[in-house]
Design a protein around this motif. Structure first.
Motif, PDB file in Angstrom:
ATOM      1  N   SER A 202      22.153  37.361  44.678  1.00 44.71           N
ATOM      2  CA  SER A 202      21.881  38.789  44.854  1.00 44.71           C
ATOM      3  C   SER A 202      23.136  39.613  45.141  1.00 44.71           C
ATOM      4  N   ALA A 203      24.109  39.016  45.799  1.00 45.50           N
ATOM      5  CA  ALA A 203      25.296  39.754  46.223  1.00 45.50           C
ATOM      6  C   ALA A 203      26.317  39.868  45.095  1.00 45.50           C
ATOM      7  N   GLY A 204      26.904  41.050  44.984  1.00 41.57           N
ATOM      8  CA  GLY A 204      27.975  41.240  44.013  1.00 41.57           C
ATOM      9  C   GLY A 204      29.349  41.209  44.638  1.00 41.57           C
ATOM     10  N   LEU A 205      29.410  41.230  45.976  1.00 39.17           N
ATOM     11  CA  LEU A 205      30.675  41.312  46.699  1.00 39.17           C
ATOM     12  C   LEU A 205      30.712  40.270  47.801  1.00 39.17           C
ATOM     13  N   VAL A 206      31.842  39.576  47.927  1.00 39.52           N
ATOM     14  CA  VAL A 206      32.104  38.649  49.031  1.00 39.52           C
ATOM     15  C   VAL A 206      33.399  39.098  49.689  1.00 39.52           C
ATOM     16  N   VAL A 207      33.372  39.279  51.021  1.00 41.37           N
ATOM     17  CA  VAL A 207      34.563  39.719  51.749  1.00 41.37           C
ATOM     18  C   VAL A 207      34.906  38.678  52.808  1.00 41.37           C
ATOM     19  N   GLN A 208      36.139  38.172  52.754  1.00 40.54           N
ATOM     20  CA  GLN A 208      36.636  37.165  53.686  1.00 40.54           C
ATOM     21  C   GLN A 208      37.531  37.891  54.694  1.00 40.54           C
ATOM     22  N   THR A 209      37.107  37.941  55.978  1.00 42.82           N
ATOM     23  CA  THR A 209      37.855  38.705  56.973  1.00 42.82           C
ATOM     24  C   THR A 209      38.499  37.845  58.055  1.00 42.82           C
ATOM     25  N   PRO A 231      31.608  35.128  37.174  1.00 45.38           N
ATOM     26  CA  PRO A 231      32.442  36.285  36.836  1.00 45.38           C
ATOM     27  C   PRO A 231      31.840  37.617  37.290  1.00 45.38           C
ATOM     28  N   GLY A 232      30.582  37.616  37.701  1.00 44.46           N
ATOM     29  CA  GLY A 232      29.962  38.840  38.186  1.00 44.46           C
ATOM     30  C   GLY A 232      30.257  39.145  39.643  1.00 44.46           C
ATOM     31  N   HIS A 233      30.964  38.254  40.323  1.00 43.00           N
ATOM     32  CA  HIS A 233      31.278  38.462  41.735  1.00 43.00           C
ATOM     33  C   HIS A 233      32.675  39.063  41.919  1.00 43.00           C
ATOM     34  N   LEU A 234      32.782  40.008  42.834  1.00 40.40           N
ATOM     35  CA  LEU A 234      34.071  40.496  43.315  1.00 40.40           C
ATOM     36  C   LEU A 234      34.320  39.836  44.666  1.00 40.40           C
ATOM     37  N   VAL A 235      35.447  39.148  44.810  1.00 37.54           N
ATOM     38  CA  VAL A 235      35.793  38.455  46.046  1.00 37.54           C
ATOM     39  C   VAL A 235      37.067  39.071  46.612  1.00 37.54           C
ATOM     40  N   VAL A 236      36.973  39.587  47.833  1.00 38.52           N
ATOM     41  CA  VAL A 236      38.116  40.209  48.493  1.00 38.52           C
ATOM     42  C   VAL A 236      38.450  39.426  49.745  1.00 38.52           C
ATOM     43  N   ASP A 237      39.700  38.998  49.861  1.00 38.66           N
ATOM     44  CA  ASP A 237      40.207  38.385  51.093  1.00 38.66           C
ATOM     45  C   ASP A 237      41.151  39.411  51.708  1.00 38.66           C
ATOM     46  N   ILE A 238      40.853  39.881  52.919  1.00 40.70           N
ATOM     47  CA  ILE A 238      41.680  40.952  53.479  1.00 40.70           C
ATOM     48  C   ILE A 238      43.062  40.462  53.900  1.00 40.70           C
ATOM     49  N   VAL A 239      43.280  39.141  53.913  1.00 41.98           N
ATOM     50  CA  VAL A 239      44.629  38.613  54.105  1.00 41.98           C
ATOM     51  C   VAL A 239      45.472  39.002  52.884  1.00 41.98           C
ATOM     52  N   TYR A 240      46.706  39.460  53.130  1.00 43.20           N
ATOM     53  CA  TYR A 240      47.588  39.787  52.006  1.00 43.20           C
ATOM     54  C   TYR A 240      48.883  38.964  52.052  1.00 43.20           C
ATOM     55  N   ASN A 241      48.964  38.052  52.988  1.00 48.53           N
ATOM     56  CA  ASN A 241      50.148  37.236  53.174  1.00 48.53           C
ATOM     57  C   ASN A 241      49.686  35.798  53.362  1.00 48.53           C
ATOM     58  N   PRO A 242      49.667  34.972  52.291  1.00 51.45           N
ATOM     59  CA  PRO A 242      50.276  35.146  50.985  1.00 51.45           C
ATOM     60  C   PRO A 242      49.458  36.075  50.072  1.00 51.45           C
ATOM     61  N   PRO A 243      50.057  36.513  48.968  1.00 44.20           N
ATOM     62  CA  PRO A 243      49.369  37.438  48.075  1.00 44.20           C
ATOM     63  C   PRO A 243      48.049  36.897  47.518  1.00 44.20           C
ATOM     64  N   LYS A 250      40.534  29.519  44.746  1.00 45.68           N
ATOM     65  CA  LYS A 250      39.321  28.774  44.415  1.00 45.68           C
ATOM     66  C   LYS A 250      38.256  29.684  43.810  1.00 45.68           C
ATOM     67  N   ALA A 251      38.178  30.916  44.306  1.00 47.54           N
ATOM     68  CA  ALA A 251      37.216  31.860  43.737  1.00 47.54           C
ATOM     69  C   ALA A 251      37.597  32.231  42.305  1.00 47.54           C
ATOM     70  N   ALA A 252      38.890  32.445  42.064  1.00 44.14           N
ATOM     71  CA  ALA A 252      39.348  32.788  40.715  1.00 44.14           C
ATOM     72  C   ALA A 252      39.093  31.651  39.740  1.00 44.14           C
ATOM     73  N   ALA A 253      39.195  30.424  40.216  1.00 50.23           N
ATOM     74  CA  ALA A 253      38.950  29.262  39.348  1.00 50.23           C
ATOM     75  C   ALA A 253      37.514  29.216  38.853  1.00 50.23           C
ATOM     76  N   ARG A 254      36.604  29.884  39.549  1.00 50.88           N
ATOM     77  CA  ARG A 254      35.205  29.959  39.119  1.00 50.88           C
ATOM     78  C   ARG A 254      34.936  31.207  38.276  1.00 50.88           C
ATOM     79  N   GLY A 255      35.983  31.966  37.990  1.00 54.07           N
ATOM     80  CA  GLY A 255      35.837  33.145  37.134  1.00 54.07           C
ATOM     81  C   GLY A 255      35.596  34.439  37.871  1.00 54.07           C
ATOM     82  N   ALA A 256      35.520  34.389  39.213  1.00 55.98           N
ATOM     83  CA  ALA A 256      35.273  35.614  39.977  1.00 55.98           C
ATOM     84  C   ALA A 256      36.487  36.534  39.927  1.00 55.98           C
ATOM     85  N   ARG A 257      36.234  37.817  40.036  1.00 62.47           N
ATOM     86  CA  ARG A 257      37.307  38.802  40.162  1.00 62.47           C
ATOM     87  C   ARG A 257      37.805  38.757  41.602  1.00 62.47           C
TER      88      ARG A 257
END
Length: 303
Positions: A202-209, A231-243, A250-257
């Protein structure tokens, strides 16, 4: 950074522990330079036991204000004179403004995150569903921001079941019927696995905080059923270090944005800058400074 530091220079900055990883000085000093302000932004490593004294110094030294980061966002409220509505709602403060000796706490993380979603990622939260990992100050801000912007439903998952339920109850008071708790993922727990599968359908967004995966501990990540991402999921990790954290890899390997937290850092910083100066933030200059620092910094990457 301004070319001259003299007796008229105003000082702002960041209180956190640690702060070696921060890109905020580059962003804010570029903005001060662009605006022609004789201000400077400095990062201070403030241990938890020193927070009260550090905040008192903001008042004593007539500083315009400061930003707060881990581990101070939730603890700071006890030492401030006033909180704005969003800081009270989230229970977290990331920006302090000195108003003639009164220290007022704000939360710019919440609107900063939703501005990032809408302006940079073309993901308006209204009517969507999301999963949030973590229960700390950043998680509270992201949750409140998403729900205020009309998110249809939010699942919360933290390592501490007690803290997860506490956050759910606090949010439910303001946003009834729009939150639920997911167990911290355990691949050996069939009931938990079924709950996660239902939520991710059901969720289109996953946020790792959580700070898991932040340099130098780049091999850490929260448990997660990556095999259920699409590929329908947007995954955001608010960590930016490392980029790109291991979680994002791991999320990108499954096709997620996938996206890191640099955009959230930009917009929360711009909002804080406006609170201190009373001017419109030069966002393009701040973005250029962040991107330049991000590309040139040594993040301790080992792979």
């Amino acid at each position: 950074m301004p070319g001259t530091i003299d007796g008229q220079t105003r000082v702002t900055g960041l209180f956190g522990y640690p702060v070696k990883h921060t890109l905020s000085p580059a962003m804010h000093n570029a903005a001060f330079d662009q605006a022609g302000l004789n201000w400077v932004y400095v990062a201070w490593p403030v241990k938890p036991e020193a927070l009260a004294g550090a905040l008192s110094a903001v008042r004593a030294l007539d500083m315009p204000g400061v930003n707060l980061t881990i581990p101070h966002k939730e603890a700071a409220a006890a030492y401030l004179d006033e909180l704005d509505g969003l800081a009270r709602l989230t229970g977290a403060v990331n920006t302090v403004v000195n108003r003639e000796g009164r220290l007022v706490g704000y939360n710019t993380d919440a609107p900063g995150f939703t501005l990032f979603l809408q302006r940079d990622l073309n993901f308006p939260p209204a009517g969507r569903r999301a999963i949030l990992l973590g229960t700390g100050g950043a998680a509270r801000a992201v949750a409140a921001g998403l729900l205020q912007e009309g998110l249809d439903f939010l699942w919360l998952s933290g390592r501490s079941r007690e803290k997860s339920h506490q956050l759910e109850n606090e949010l439910a008071y303001h946003f009834p019927g729009r939150t639920a708790t997911l167990p911290w993922y355990d691949a050996g727990d069939r009931a938990a696995g079924a709950a996660w599968a239902t939520a991710l359908r059901s969720a289109g967004l996953v946020v790792q905080t959580t700070p898991l995966g932040m340099s130098p501990c780049i091999d850490a990540l929260p448990p997660f059923p990556f095999e259920l991402l699409t590929p329908g999921h947007l995954v955001v990790d608010i960590v930016y270090n490392p980029p790109r954290t291991l979680f994002l890899q791991k999320a990108a390997a499954r096709g997620a944005r996938v996206e890191n937290g640099l955009g959230m850092l930009l917009y929360q910083g711009a909002l804080a800058w406006e609170l201190w100066t009373g001017r419109t933030a030069p966002v393009p200059a701040m973005r250029r400074a962040l991107q330049s620092s991000h590309q040139s910094s040594d993040f301790g990457l080992q792979k």
